[in-house]
Motif scaffolding. Structure first.
Motif, short mmCIF file in Angstrom:
data_model
loop_
_atom_site.label_atom_id
_atom_site.label_comp_id
_atom_site.label_asym_id
_atom_site.label_seq_id
_atom_site.Cartn_x
_atom_site.Cartn_y
_atom_site.Cartn_z
N ASP A 139 3.07 4.68 9.31
CA ASP A 139 2.48 3.95 10.44
C ASP A 139 3.17 2.59 10.66
O ASP A 139 2.83 1.87 11.59
CB ASP A 139 0.96 3.80 10.29
CG ASP A 139 0.54 2.99 9.07
OD1 ASP A 139 1.08 3.25 7.97
OD2 ASP A 139 -0.32 2.10 9.21
N HIS A 140 4.16 2.27 9.82
CA HIS A 140 4.92 1.02 9.97
C HIS A 140 6.39 1.27 10.31
O HIS A 140 7.05 0.39 10.83
CB HIS A 140 4.80 0.17 8.69
CG HIS A 140 3.38 -0.22 8.41
ND1 HIS A 140 2.91 -1.48 8.58
CD2 HIS A 140 2.30 0.53 8.04
CE1 HIS A 140 1.60 -1.52 8.31
NE2 HIS A 140 1.22 -0.30 7.97
N ASP A 194 0.53 -4.68 5.32
CA ASP A 194 -0.76 -4.23 4.76
C ASP A 194 -1.07 -4.94 3.44
O ASP A 194 -1.70 -4.37 2.56
CB ASP A 194 -0.74 -2.72 4.52
CG ASP A 194 -0.75 -1.91 5.80
OD1 ASP A 194 -0.88 -2.51 6.88
OD2 ASP A 194 -0.62 -0.67 5.72
N HIS A 245 0.34 -3.11 -2.44
CA HIS A 245 0.06 -1.98 -1.54
C HIS A 245 1.16 -0.93 -1.72
O HIS A 245 0.90 0.24 -1.92
CB HIS A 245 -0.01 -2.50 -0.11
CG HIS A 245 -0.27 -1.46 0.93
ND1 HIS A 245 -1.49 -0.82 1.06
CD2 HIS A 245 0.52 -0.95 1.90
CE1 HIS A 245 -1.42 0.04 2.08
NE2 HIS A 245 -0.21 -0.02 2.59
N HIS A 275 5.40 2.86 4.63
CA HIS A 275 4.43 3.81 5.19
C HIS A 275 4.75 4.16 6.64
O HIS A 275 5.22 3.32 7.41
CB HIS A 275 3.01 3.25 5.06
CG HIS A 275 2.52 3.22 3.65
ND1 HIS A 275 1.53 2.38 3.21
CD2 HIS A 275 2.90 3.95 2.57
CE1 HIS A 275 1.31 2.59 1.91
NE2 HIS A 275 2.14 3.53 1.50
N HIS A 320 7.03 -2.41 4.83
CA HIS A 320 6.91 -1.42 3.75
C HIS A 320 7.11 -0.02 4.31
O HIS A 320 7.24 0.15 5.52
CB HIS A 320 5.61 -1.57 2.99
CG HIS A 320 4.36 -1.22 3.75
ND1 HIS A 320 3.90 -1.97 4.81
CD2 HIS A 320 3.47 -0.21 3.61
CE1 HIS A 320 2.79 -1.43 5.27
NE2 HIS A 320 2.50 -0.36 4.57
ZN ZN Z 1 0.56 0.75 4.50
#
Ligand code: ZN
Ligand code: FE
Length: 257
Positions: A57-58, A130, A111, A55, A53
């Motif tokens: 942090d990914h 997540d 999410h 975000h 996804h």
């Molecule tokens: Zn996330």
């Protein structure tokens, strides 16, 4: 023979490297530096990037990794992500020939709206970002409770021995909440002890398994009468409809300390 390396990043993220001792694919490289270090340490050459996804942090490490390795980037079609070469939909299969690895794609919105998960059926591995966590689930930033519950139900339908490679070490706080939601669950009480022991020795609680999650994770147990009764007794919901129970659980968890 393939194996999975755990690469901790930031405060509580896990980035995953799937490798055969020579070639490697990385899942959700939120940061490039620890991935580049791990590739160097294990003398691995990157051949693919897989994203669950959008975000940061990914996906934050993707641009830097692409400066070092010209590799395909697999990612959800419906999340806004830069540098994607292979947009993925439900039922698509990622084939990484260097690793002799196939992963099928599940759409698991909730999410984020585009969130996908990757299932390596032969190895019994699930990379779920997540969406499903050990003992919990991701926050509903973009989707509805109905979407998230159906995404979690999809993951719960995988074989019990499927290893759950989620993207964060949130297990202890998730299980403290789970115990509040279902205090009478003996498997949950036992699991809490086991996972606490691991954390005291700085051992990762991830991967978990689908079987363990089905037995202890309240977000996969919204059809358990005990959970609905607890929520009704606390005045958090009026009925035991699974979507209503899921929404009330998620709302409670958002404010749980
Ligand atoms: Zn996330
Ligand atoms: Fe995350």
């Amino acid at each position: 023979m393939l194996s999975v390396l755990t690469v901790p990043a930031f405060n509580d993220n896990y980035l995953w490297i799937i490798h055969d001792g020579v070639h490697a694919a990385v899942v959700d490289p939120g940061d490039a530096a620890p991935i580049l270090d791990a590739l160097k340490e294990h003398k691995l050459s990157l051949v693919a990037i897989l994203l669950t996804h959008h975000h940061s942090d990914h996906v934050g490490g993707v641009a830097t990794l692409l400066q070092h390795y010209k590799v395909p980037v697999f990612a959800p079609r419906n999340d806004p992500i830069a540098n994607v070469t292979q947009p993925m939909d439900e039922g698509n299969v990622v084939t990484i020939s260097e690793l002799d690895l196939k992963l099928s794609v599940l759409e698991v919105p909730g999410h984020t709206l585009g969130h996908i998960a990757y299932v390596a059926a032969e190895q019994g591995w699930l990379f779920c970002g997540d969406t499903l966590f050990a003992g919990g689930c991701g926050r509903l930033f973009e989707g509805t409770p109905k979407q998230m519950l159906s995404s979690l139900d999809k993951l719960a339908a995988l074989p019990d021995d499927t290893k759950v490679y989620c993207a964060h070490e949130y297990t202890i706080s998730n299980l403290r909440f789970a115990l509040a939601a279902e205090p009478g669950n003996a498997a949950l009480t036992a699991r809490y002890k086991v996972e606490q022991e691991k954390r005291e020795h700085d051992v990762a609680t991830v991967p978990s398994s689908i079987g363990i999650e089905k037995a202890t994770n309240p977000f996969l147990r919204v059809r358990e009468p005990a959970i609905a009764q607890q929520l009704i007794a606390d005045g958090r919901t009026k009925n035991s409809d699974p979507i209503t129970v899921f929404a009330a659980l998620r709302e409670w968890k958002n404010n749980f300390r």
